[in-house]
Motif scaffolding. Structure first.
Motif, PDB file in Angstrom:
ATOM      1  N   ARG A 602      38.130 -53.259  16.436  1.00  0.00           N
ATOM      2  CA  ARG A 602      37.933 -52.270  17.594  1.00  0.00           C
ATOM      3  C   ARG A 602      36.553 -52.775  18.110  1.00  0.00           C
ATOM      4  O   ARG A 602      36.615 -52.701  19.416  1.00  0.00           O
ATOM      5  CB  ARG A 602      37.629 -50.905  16.962  1.00  0.00           C
ATOM      6  N   LYS A 606      36.395 -53.741  22.264  1.00  0.00           N
ATOM      7  CA  LYS A 606      35.203 -53.139  22.802  1.00  0.00           C
ATOM      8  C   LYS A 606      34.609 -53.801  23.889  1.00  0.00           C
ATOM      9  O   LYS A 606      34.511 -53.577  24.950  1.00  0.00           O
ATOM     10  CB  LYS A 606      34.243 -52.365  22.109  1.00  0.00           C
ATOM     11  N   GLN A 610      39.576 -54.123  26.461  1.00  0.00           N
ATOM     12  CA  GLN A 610      39.412 -52.546  26.631  1.00  0.00           C
ATOM     13  C   GLN A 610      40.912 -51.889  26.497  1.00  0.00           C
ATOM     14  O   GLN A 610      41.146 -50.792  25.961  1.00  0.00           O
ATOM     15  CB  GLN A 610      38.930 -52.237  28.006  1.00  0.00           C
ATOM     16  N   LYS A 614      42.603 -49.027  23.772  1.00  0.00           N
ATOM     17  CA  LYS A 614      43.117 -47.658  24.084  1.00  0.00           C
ATOM     18  C   LYS A 614      44.388 -47.390  23.215  1.00  0.00           C
ATOM     19  O   LYS A 614      44.778 -46.392  22.796  1.00  0.00           O
ATOM     20  CB  LYS A 614      43.473 -47.498  25.520  1.00  0.00           C
ATOM     21  N   GLU A 625      38.409 -40.126  20.325  1.00  0.00           N
ATOM     22  CA  GLU A 625      37.946 -41.578  20.992  1.00  0.00           C
ATOM     23  C   GLU A 625      38.497 -41.721  22.313  1.00  0.00           C
ATOM     24  O   GLU A 625      37.873 -42.461  22.957  1.00  0.00           O
ATOM     25  CB  GLU A 625      38.375 -42.825  19.955  1.00  0.00           C
ATOM     26  N   PHE A 629      36.876 -42.499  25.488  1.00  0.00           N
ATOM     27  CA  PHE A 629      37.301 -43.994  26.317  1.00  0.00           C
ATOM     28  C   PHE A 629      37.590 -43.526  27.763  1.00  0.00           C
ATOM     29  O   PHE A 629      36.921 -44.197  28.571  1.00  0.00           O
ATOM     30  CB  PHE A 629      38.761 -44.422  25.613  1.00  0.00           C
ATOM     31  N   LYS A 632      34.369 -42.944  29.344  1.00  0.00           N
ATOM     32  CA  LYS A 632      33.508 -44.332  29.600  1.00  0.00           C
ATOM     33  C   LYS A 632      34.078 -44.909  31.194  1.00  0.00           C
ATOM     34  O   LYS A 632      33.571 -45.348  31.863  1.00  0.00           O
ATOM     35  CB  LYS A 632      33.764 -45.155  28.607  1.00  0.00           C
TER      36      LYS A 632
END
Lengths: 835, 633
Positions: A602, A606, A610, A614, A625, A629, A632
């Motif tokens: 993960r 990150k 990206q 997901k 999360e 996500f 962000k």
């Protein structure tokens, strides 16, 4: 004892001796006739390629490998092409150079290891002659082809073929040639009849040896010394020229009076040689020619081969194996007839002592008078090292030990280490082992290499015994031997995995620093994957297990081992590997079962991927999360609509995650964004993206009171905060009138001290004063002080009879303060204190 | 310049020397002139190991900061990249190398990975097609860096976030490796204690690595008697509280990074030479190295700030008296002796001047007359150049700030003593309303949550909403992070166990003596840091006495023994102290360090402490490391 000098022959000032090492254990019907022979230096193995008895098309030559004592180690019919030359590498591997330029490599036991070729050109032209040579870079091979061209490979383990330039006028093979290593370069020295050339990478240079008397004679043989420092040339006139290999100096020239070209010619030197010599062999004659032009002649009664050593020449024959060497000076001093050297006297003294004769004392006194006892002991110890017979060694060492008794402070190390060395040497010289190393060679070769050689010969118990005896650190000694043993063990095909794994673990259990992964790798190479996995279990270093497990496609196991090691980089490595190997679904499933790997992946995503991130959250149904996500992601969008739709996705996810707060807060944010956009469009403000607080502040300072009120209500801003906000905003734009209205609108939820402070902050004491009266009694003193009204503060403090507050006021008083006030305060403080 | 590392109970200079040796060896591997391209993050930690002079001795002629594009021109043979093993940095290096190839003069490239090389990164370089361009790829194992005579730090900023938020245990692996290096130099540590998940993990790795290295055991008499591994998350409270030691306050107010503090320059202007007076005030912040190499600083750093005035004043008197000696010096010999002492005295005087200035600066911010925090601050500095009128002026103008500092402290102490932790706090509300710095708010809210073992959902939501509305919705992610690490949490059980912990471990001492402390609670003027109490109890009477409390704290507690080779068992002399290495996983504050030093110095303590940590932190830097700011497009 008296016969020690019996086999000594004088050569100039020095003596030469020929001692028998072994009576050969092999039984060769025709001796070494019709054989291609290669014997490795340092007492190494001997390889023979025997031509078939009756030449016929079906008969094949036989390749045989023997130890130096003639014990058979391997023997098999040669099925490949015709062999030109045999040779040994520094690691005891056999090189068979074929006519077509292919070089086949076998181990000591005749197992095929690999092959390489000396170049395409050779295939057509064939190899005429070949030589195997050793240099600091390893073992090399040099060939000359039918087209009279030389090709060199300096190190067969790092094969780089070099074709040397053409030699002018050379047809076929040269009369003789040798490989030289000079100035870190490998060159070929060759003779074409009377002409001598040096061939290096780029050029072919004609050279002349200084002082070769008969220039017109053909050079028919040449020899380069073990150290590549000296050169000997033999001409068809029977002359032997000796000089330095760089052809700058001449040592001497000897007329042997034999005109037949010799079969073999080798240097016989030793470190600190007094009288170096060249040994020349013909069919029935062995001639030792010294620098001093003296010669020694031996008759040969059988076909033999000379092997050059660091300190002499070994002569291998059909029935005997001998060592020819210059007698070392220590031995000469002691054993030379009528020698009066200190060592000789000491030996004599000890002999008498053993006989319980008082002469011992006389000898000893003589040595002591000359104060050479130390020297005597040293000579005896040194000479012991050069003697081959254990009895002679013992006699010398006993004498040395005897002499030592009369010396104080004589360092024990040389004596002790000589005893140890000899014990090791005698055990490897043993007939069954068959490594006839001299002490000088042993020191040059080092224990490490000797252990390796024993290991190559699979003499594990002896190797371990020597390691233990010499107290070699386990890591380099016993453990290393055991590792080799285990590597060999895993190749025993007939034994089942279980029993091998068990045997290995039992034997290696106690040993430190064993690399099980190396053993496992060997097992894997032999196609025994299951065994490899079993062995890997014993490996304490997870880091070492992982690469092999990956190689064996045990990726799941590799992953758990990597995690076990705690080395996150290793985990990443396996994860990356898995990612490329597996399909996405399986990959995710694997990670799911390994939380450590999952969280590391993960982290990786990150920063790097990206979208994968997901997918990972999706697979785990991690709605919280996912929500984060989207949040962000929403900040990365420039367009409001896109931003809102991402936020809506976040809301959905937060709802699924049952995070009501987050869902609601996100909805509010969306509401705020829409509101801001509307205002921006309508009023031309730039509110988008501000926080609610900032929006309100902006609205209030721009006099959009109505809109502010609406926001305040819509977003249920707590009264207190809204009051603070409005208060500050009004003060900032000096809207004192509005502030006063605001203050009177209803009872302030934050009290009135903030009003005072905010005004003071804006340097408006006048306005501040208006609110002082409204402040609660507890805050009165503070309020008065804030506007700088000492008297008011004093009044308030005295009224409240609070000692602390009175002190505060007092501390603010300056020398210019009214005295009466000061007194009142002081009085009040003391009364308050009394309470 | 590194002498102060060798004065302590354990000579940490050995470690520094080992690190320097390795650095020199690497530099010599790249023959010829060189330029170093720095991962900027590393320059700070490296400064603790080697100065530029060392690099210069080994033909380092230029230094650059790693950034994309083409490398600056430099007439050197070697380009060496000093980097952490991070993928994003690999991409930058690749860019550098690729654009270099286009130029004509070929230079040799090398990479030095700190603290460890990484297959992942090498793979990335390979993918970028530049792996082959490097002549040397090496690692420079720099885990534990000697920070002071009794203090080791890994200077790894992200350690707490990685371990507790992102479950990335890389820093723990480095910790274990670092401890193995330490044991290679100072002998096997016979006893390992620990509390917390991460501590357990580190201990497991250490024991495992020990098995791996079996056979190459060091024959060194153990210097440390025991190791205590503590997770930061067993004591989330301490870093949130405002540190009240001198050093702690410097860190709280100005921040100390890699042993250096950047201070506002105004105060130090007066120290300039007389001739320069009248020039503009310096605008560059003054960078000061703070460690025990400075005698005065070593003396006062761990005192409560309220005791600093007296200490400085005493020192000033001693120095003045020393200078007065010159009048008594009559004979040539006496004068000579006086002169010989001058450099030392002058150094002491300038050190005193510096610290008086710093103390004044901090006092401006922290003190409030007529309160508990009344400072008696009358330093007689007749020999100093400080301008007192100016200071006094500053003091008045800072009135507002200092009041805020005091209020803040009062609230903190209320929380720590358990007053009204279950209600919305009006001070916090007011601070939000006035939009005080967000980190200050977060520190307070987290503290309330920790002291109440979580907040009621309603209260938690209220605070969160207030924060989002005031500071912006983007802080949603930060709040989420704080919840994940347990700094903020909803109350799940009705029972709040903090009071039990507080009482059992005596975390609050009413009568903390700031001037002449008799208990560690002086470092927070009343609050005794939980982490240090655990350490103290472990030494005497042992953790068995507090089993109940240990169970309330997260993670397991454990004890492991490591076999020593025969003959290395230490025979303790009568009255000889034990030496314990305390390792804080996830950071330690200066106040905690001060508390441990206090314990080391206690006469009947029986234990001396060496402190190690992933990073020296304070509440602000700590919370900051946990914040997430979504990047704007």
């Amino acid at each position: 004892m008296a016969f020690i000098t019996a086999n000594w022959n004088p050569l100039g000032e020095a003596f030469y001796r020929k001692i028998e090492l072994y009576e050969m254990g092999w039984s060769l019907r025709d001796g070494l006739k019709e054989c291609l022979v290669a014997a490795a230096p340092y007492g190494g193995p001997i390889a023979l390629l025997r031509q078939p008895q009756r030449p016929s098309s079906s008969a094949r030559p036989q390749l045989e490998i023997y130890s130096s004592s003639g014990a058979n180690m391997a023997s098999f019919p040669w099925k490949s092409g015709p062999v030109r030359q045999l040779g040994w590498t520094v690691c005891d591997d056999l090189l068979c150079i074929q006519e077509d330029g292919t070089v086949l490599i076998y181990d000591l036991f005749g197992a095929f290891k690999r092959h390489f070729s000396m170049g395409n050109e050779v295939v057509q032209n064939q190899v005429l002659e070949a030589k195997v040579f050793h240099s600091p870079y390893g073992t090399g091979v040099a060939i000359v082809t039918g087209a009279s061209r030389f090709t060199l490979a300096t190190n067969i383990d790092d094969l780089k073929l070099r074709r040397l330039p053409e030699v002018p006028g050379l047809q076929g093979a040269p009369s003789c040639w040798a490989v030289l290593t000079q100035d870190r370069q490998t060159k070929v020295l060759l003779a074409n009849r009377a002409d001598l050339y040096i061939l290096d990478n780029t050029s072919c240079t004609p050279v002349t040896p200084p002082g070769l008397s008969l220039q017109s004679c053909s050079i028919v043989n040449m020899a380069v010394s073990f150290s590549y420092k000296y050169l000997a040339l033999f001409t068809d006139s029977g002359h032997l020229w000796m000089g330095s290999a760089n052809l700058k100096d001449k040592l001497s020239e000897v007329d042997t009076k034999v005109r037949t070209p010799p079969k073999q010619m080798v240097w016989c030197r030793r470190p600190k040689s007094q009288q170096p010599s060249v040994v020349i062999m013909w069919d029935r004659l062995l001639l030792v020619a010294g620098e001093c032009t003296d010669t020694i002649q031996y008759t040969l009664d059988e076909e033999s081969v000379c092997v050059a050593e660091l300190d002499g020449v070994r002569i291998v024959g059909g029935s005997r194996h001998e060592l020819l060497q210059e007698v070392p000076s220590a031995c000469q001093d002691i054993f030379k007839i009528a020698s009066m050297a200190p060592g000789a006297l000491l030996l004599e003294a000890h002999k008498e002592y053993e006989k319980s004769s008082q002469k011992a004392d006389e000898y000893l006194r003589e040595i002591k008078e000359q104060s050479v006892l130390g020297e005597a002991v040293r000579q005896c110890v040194e000479a012991a090292g050069y003697e081959h017979e254990p009895e002679t060694q013992k006699t010398l060492l006993r004498a040395a030990s005897f002499g030592k008794c009369f010396l104080s402070n004589y360092p024990p190390e040389p004596f002790v280490s000589m005893c140890r060395d000899l014990k090791v040497l005698n055990s490897v010289r043993e007939y069954t082992v068959g490594i006839p190393l001299t002490h000088t060679q042993y020191k040059q070769m080092t224990v490490q290499v000797l252990i390796d050689r024993l290991v190559y010969r699979k003499l594990y118990p002896l190797a371990i015994e020597i390691c233990r005896y010499l107290k070699t650190p386990e890591y380099q000694g016993v453990s290393r031997v055991l590792k080799h043993w285990a590597c060999c063990k895993v190749q025993q095909k007939e034994e089942p995995d279980e029993s091998i794994a068990h045997a290995v673990s039992v034997k290696l259990g106690e040993a430190a620093g064993i690399s099980y992964s190396e053993i496992a790798a060997r097992a894997y190479e032999c196609g025994r994957t299951e065994l490899a996995i079993k062995l890997l279990e014993f490996e304490p270093r997870s880091g070492e297990q992982v690469p092999l497990l990956l190689k064996m496609k045990r990726s799941q196991l590799a992953l758990s081992k990597a995690i076990e090691s705690g080395d996150t980089d290793l985990v990443y490595t396996v994860v990356t590997y898995l990612k490329n190997e597996m399909n996405r679904g399986d990959f995710f499933m694997t990670l799911r079962n390994q939380p450590v790997a999952l969280s590391l992946y993960r982290q990786f995503c990150k920063h790097q991927e990206q979208d994968t991130l997901k997918d990972l959250f999706n697979q785990d149904d991690d709605h919280q999360e996912l929500g984060n996500f989207y949040v962000k992601a929403s900040y990365k969008e420039k367009k409001l609509e896109a931003r809102l739709s991402l936020l809506q996705s976040a809301v959905d996810e937060y709802n699924k995650a049952k995070n009501e707060f987050a869902a609601k807060a996100t909805e509010e944010e969306m509401k705020l964004l829409r509101f801001q956009r509307r205002l921006d469009e309508e009023m031309g403000e730039a509110l988008l993206g501000l926080s609610l607080q900032e929006t309100l502040h902006a609205l209030l300072t721009s006099n959009f009171h109505k809109q502010a009120e609406q926001l305040y209500r819509d977003f249920r801003v707590p009264d207190k905060r809204y009051w603070w906000l409005k208060l500050t905003a009004l003060a900032e734009k000096d809207d004192w009138e509005e502030m006063e209205k605001f203050a009177k609108s209803k009872k302030s939820p934050i009290g009135y001290l903030p009003f005072v402070e905010v005004c003071v902050k804006q340097h408006n004491k006048y306005e501040a004063k208006k609110y002082v009266s409204k402040v609660t009694p507890e805050q009165k003193v503070k309020a008065h002080l804030a506007i700088g009204d000492l008297e008011g503060a004093a009044e308030a403090a005295i009224e409240r009879r609070s000692e602390g507050e009175i002190s505060t006021v007092l501390s603010r008083c300056s020398p210019t303060t009214d005295r009466a006030l000061l007194e009142r305060l002081n009085r009040a403080r003391s009364t308050a204190a009394k309470k | 310049m590194s002498a102060h590392l060798s004065y302590g109970r354990v000579n940490l200079n050995i470690l520094r020397e080992a690190a320097r040796k390795e650095l020199r060896e690497f530099l010599d591997k790249c023959a010829g002139s060189k330029a170093i391209v720095w991962d900027e993050y590393l320059t700070g930690p490296f400064g603790l190991i080697a100065q530029y002079s060392l690099l210069k001795e080994h033909e380092v002629e230029k230094m650059f900061t790693l950034k994309g594009g083409r490398l600056p021109a430099a007439d050197v043979k070697n380009i060496i990249f000093f980097v952490r093993p991070r993928l994003e940095l690999m991409d930058i290096i690749a860019e550098n190398v690729i654009s270099e190839d286009k130029m004509h003069s070929p230079r040799d490239f090398h990479i030095l990975f700190v603290p460890r090389r990484s297959m992942l990164c090498e793979q990335r370089l390979k993918e970028q097609g530049v792996l082959g361009s490097f002549i040397n790829i090496d690692e420079y194992i720099l885990d534990l860096i000697p920070y002071d005579g009794d203090l080791l730090s890994m200077e790894s900023e992200g350690a707490f976030r990685e371990c507790y938020l992102e479950s990335d245990q890389t820093s723990l692996y480095h910790t274990a490796k670092g401890l193995m290096t330490l044991q290679a130099l100072y002998g096997t540590i016979p006893q390992i204690f620990g509390k917390g998940e991460c501590a357990r993990h580190v201990a497991n790795m250490m024991l495992r690595m020990k098995r791996e290295f079996a056979g190459s055991q060091t024959q060194i008499l153990p210097v440390f008697d025991s190791l205590l591994l503590l997770d930061r998350n067993i004591d989330l409270l301490t870093p949130l509280a405002t540190q009240l030691t001198y050093e702690g306050l410097i860190d709280e107010v100005y921040g100390i990074t890699n042993g250096y503090a950047k201070l506002p320059p105004e105060k130090f202007a007066a120290q300039k030479k007389q001739g320069e007076v009248g020039k503009d005030l310096p605008t560059e912040p003054k960078k000061m190295q703070l460690n025990s190499a400075e005698e005065l600083y070593a003396e006062i750093r761990d005192k409560n700030f309220n005791a600093i005035g007296a200490a400085l004043s005493k020192k000033a008197k001693i120095i003045s008296a020393a200078f007065e000696e010159r009048h008594n010096a009559k004979t040539v010999g006496e004068i000579k002796q006086f002169v010989s002492q001058l450099p030392h005295m002058q150094a002491a005087r300038s050190s005193l001047a510096n610290h008086t200035s710093i103390a004044e600066l901090i006092k401006d911010i922290t003190s409030e007359k007529n309160s508990l925090y009344s400072f008696s601050f009358h330093v007689q500095l007749t020999t100093l150049h400080s301008s007192f009128i100016y200071l006094f002026y500053l003091y008045l103008t800072r009135q507002v700030t200092s009041e805020a500092f005091f209020d803040n402290l009062t609230v903190e102490q209320e929380f720590m003593t358990g007053v009204d932790t279950d209600k919305v706090n009006t001070y916090i509300e007011d601070c939000i309303a006035q939009k005080d710095p967000l980190i200050k708010i977060l520190r307070l809210v987290c503290m309330q949550s920790v002291c109440n073992n979580g907040l009621k959902q309603k209260i938690l939501d209220y605070y969160k909403r207030e924060i989002l509305q005031t500071y912006g919705y983007e802080h949603m992610l930060t709040l989420n992070n704080l919840e994940k690490t347990g700094l903020l949490k909803p109350q799940t059980s009705t029972r709040n166990n903090y009071p039990t912990i507080r009482k059992t471990l005596k975390l609050w001492m009413e009568d903390a003596n700031e001037q002449n402390p008799n208990d560690i609670s002086y470092v927070y003027s009343g609050y005794a840091p939980l982490s240090i109490r655990l350490t103290q109890v472990l030494a005497r009477p042992g953790w068995r006495s507090i089993e109940e409390v240990l169970k309330m704290l997260p993670g397991p507690h454990f004890e492991e023994r490591q076999q020593l080779p025969a003959g290395l068992h230490k025979k303790r002399q009568q009255g000889e102290n034990r030496t314990t290495l305390v390792f804080f996983l996830g950071g330690v504050t200066y106040a905690e360090v001060a508390a441990l030093r206090f314990l080391s110095q206690m006469e009947d303590g029986g234990t001396e402490y060496i402190i190690a940590t992933t990073k020296l932190i304070n509440g602000t830097s700590w919370i900051k490391s946990l914040m997430d700011r979504p990047e704007a497009p």
